[in-house]
Design an enzyme around this catalytic site. Structure first.
Site, PDB file in Angstrom:
ATOM      1  N   LYS A 157       0.845  -1.208   0.000  1.00 29.77           N
ATOM      2  CA  LYS A 157       0.000   0.000   0.000  1.00 29.77           C
ATOM      3  C   LYS A 157       0.878   1.255   0.000  1.00 29.77           C
ATOM      4  O   LYS A 157       0.627   2.202  -0.751  1.00 29.77           O
ATOM      5  CB  LYS A 157      -0.933  -0.011   1.232  1.00 29.77           C
ATOM      6  CG  LYS A 157      -2.040  -1.065   1.130  1.00 29.77           C
ATOM      7  CD  LYS A 157      -2.788  -1.273   2.443  1.00 29.77           C
ATOM      8  CE  LYS A 157      -3.803  -2.405   2.311  1.00 29.77           C
ATOM      9  NZ  LYS A 157      -4.524  -2.717   3.561  1.00 29.77           N
ATOM     10  N   ASP A 210     -10.787   2.847   4.678  1.00 32.45           N
ATOM     11  CA  ASP A 210     -11.105   1.419   4.578  1.00 32.45           C
ATOM     12  C   ASP A 210     -12.615   1.199   4.499  1.00 32.45           C
ATOM     13  O   ASP A 210     -13.065   0.102   4.145  1.00 32.45           O
ATOM     14  CB  ASP A 210     -10.605   0.678   5.829  1.00 32.45           C
ATOM     15  CG  ASP A 210      -9.343  -0.118   5.578  1.00 32.45           C
ATOM     16  OD1 ASP A 210      -9.132  -0.550   4.434  1.00 32.45           O
ATOM     17  OD2 ASP A 210      -8.584  -0.324   6.544  1.00 32.45           O
ATOM     18  N   GLN A 247      -4.287  -1.601   9.917  1.00 25.63           N
ATOM     19  CA  GLN A 247      -4.278  -2.925   9.295  1.00 25.63           C
ATOM     20  C   GLN A 247      -4.822  -3.970  10.271  1.00 25.63           C
ATOM     21  O   GLN A 247      -4.439  -4.014  11.440  1.00 25.63           O
ATOM     22  CB  GLN A 247      -2.839  -3.280   8.857  1.00 25.63           C
ATOM     23  CG  GLN A 247      -2.732  -4.569   8.042  1.00 25.63           C
ATOM     24  CD  GLN A 247      -3.404  -4.503   6.675  1.00 25.63           C
ATOM     25  OE1 GLN A 247      -3.565  -3.429   6.088  1.00 25.63           O
ATOM     26  NE2 GLN A 247      -3.795  -5.649   6.155  1.00 25.63           N
TER      27      GLN A 247
HETATM   28  N1  GUN Z   1      -6.819  -6.910   6.500  1.00 30.02           N
HETATM   29  C1  GUN Z   1      -7.259  -7.615   5.426  1.00 30.02           C
HETATM   30  N2  GUN Z   1      -7.846  -6.790   4.538  1.00 30.02           N
HETATM   31  C2  GUN Z   1      -7.778  -5.554   5.057  1.00 30.02           C
HETATM   32  C3  GUN Z   1      -8.196  -4.274   4.578  1.00 30.02           C
HETATM   33  O1  GUN Z   1      -8.790  -4.108   3.517  1.00 30.02           O
HETATM   34  N3  GUN Z   1      -7.941  -3.239   5.408  1.00 30.02           N
HETATM   35  C4  GUN Z   1      -7.319  -3.377   6.600  1.00 30.02           C
HETATM   36  N4  GUN Z   1      -7.124  -2.295   7.352  1.00 30.02           N
HETATM   37  N5  GUN Z   1      -6.919  -4.539   7.068  1.00 30.02           N
HETATM   38  C5  GUN Z   1      -7.134  -5.620   6.284  1.00 30.02           C
END
Ligand code: GUN
Length: 294
Positions: A53, A120, A97
């Site tokens: 990311k 998110d 995350q």
């Molecule tokens: N863990 C797995 N997928 C995601 C996501 O899209 N965002 C976040 N913050 N954590 C994740």
């Protein structure tokens, strides 16, 4: 003929589109979009995802900040960091995350994120806005799937969409989005899950089948009808003698046999997976433009 939905290609196209927008913003003296990511602990998969990311941000000209915290961080300490991010006027949006270490209550953390910075789309307020078809940040995977359906001009109105899986981050939002009065959308939706009886009766009736249950090669050719559109969200890492790394990735769909009956299908890897980064970047651009919350 089966058409393969190339998520890697579409994700790169979207990143190019955003990079072009960022150039214009900067040329006009605007503020560089800024995404922050919080990572707690040393989970290998999470480190990889967050790294990807941050790298994508750099590539397209966003500013990014990685907040790396040790596994022993308390919920109170994390809430304090979140308060700082909520009040940092340079940061347009941020993610925490998941999963978090067991001693931290995820729900408390997600609720503490300012909804206008929740790129998110996990905050209850943003999920509510999604259900009401109000401007919001869509969660990354569902947003990515909607983009794929839209960009491949897949006809969804009036179709029967079967979603397997009811997770808060994929199955549940996907079923809401496909039923909304939007394009893509306007489907008749059936949501199936681990307690669904006679699953095959439902999957055989699907015009569009979205599979997000996390069981490698679960959906087989006898479970789908000819011409089905298949979206495979599963990614399971299994040992393999065919690859250098010793692992390969399998989807929730037995690809070779199901693709033979499909009109469109997303492969694994290279289907839905690469789209999640594009979604996050699209949400961050929206945040920096104050498109969702004025
Ligand atoms: N863990 C797995 N997928 C995601 C996501 O899209 N965002 C976040 N913050 N954590 C994740």
């Amino acid at each position: 003929m089966t058409q393969i939905i190339d998520g890697k290609l579409i994700s790169l196209q979207i990143q190019d589109e955003i990079a072009a927008e960022v150039k214009i913003i900067k040329a006009n003296g605007g503020k560089t979009p800024h995404l922050a990511a919080v990572l707690v602990g040393n989970d290998g998969a999470s480190e990889t995802y967050v790294g990807a990311k941050v790298k994508a941000c750099e590539k397209i000209g966003f500013k990014s900040t990685l907040v790396k915290l040790e596994a022993a961080t308390t919920e109170q300490e994390l809430l304090h960091i979140i308060d700082g991010l909520n009040n940092d006027t340079d940061i347009d949006g941020y993610i925490v995350q998941l999963p978090l270490p067991k001693h931290i209550n995820e729900h408390n953390i997600v609720e503490a994120i300012a909804p206008q910075k929740d790129v998110d789309g996990f905050h209850p307020q943003n999920i509510g806005r999604m259900a009401l078809n109000l401007p919001t940040y869509l969660p990354a995977t569902p947003y990515g799937i909607m983009q794929l359906l839209e960009r491949y001009k897949i006809d969804t109105a009036g179709k029967h969409c079967v979603v397997i899986g009811r997770s808060h981050i994929v199955g549940s939002p996907m079923s809401i989005l496909m039923a909304r009065n939007t394009n893509p959308g306007n489907c008749t939706v059936t949501m199936c899950h681990s307690r669904t009886a006679n699953l095959k009766e439902f999957t055989l009736k699907a015009d569009i089948l979205i599979v997000a249950l996390g069981k490698a090669e679960f959906v087989t050719a006898d479970m789908v009808k000819d011409g089905v559109v298949v979206v495979d969200v599963g990614i399971t890492r299994v040992p393999s003698t065919e690859t250098k790394s010793g692992f390969k990735l399998l989807g929730d769909v037995k690809y070779d046999e199901v693709s033979a009956k499909s009109s469109f299908i997303t492969p694994v890897p290279g289907g839905v997976g690469p789209m999640t980064i594009a979604s996050l970047l699209m949400n961050t651009l929206k945040a920096s433009r104050r498109e969702v919350y004025k």
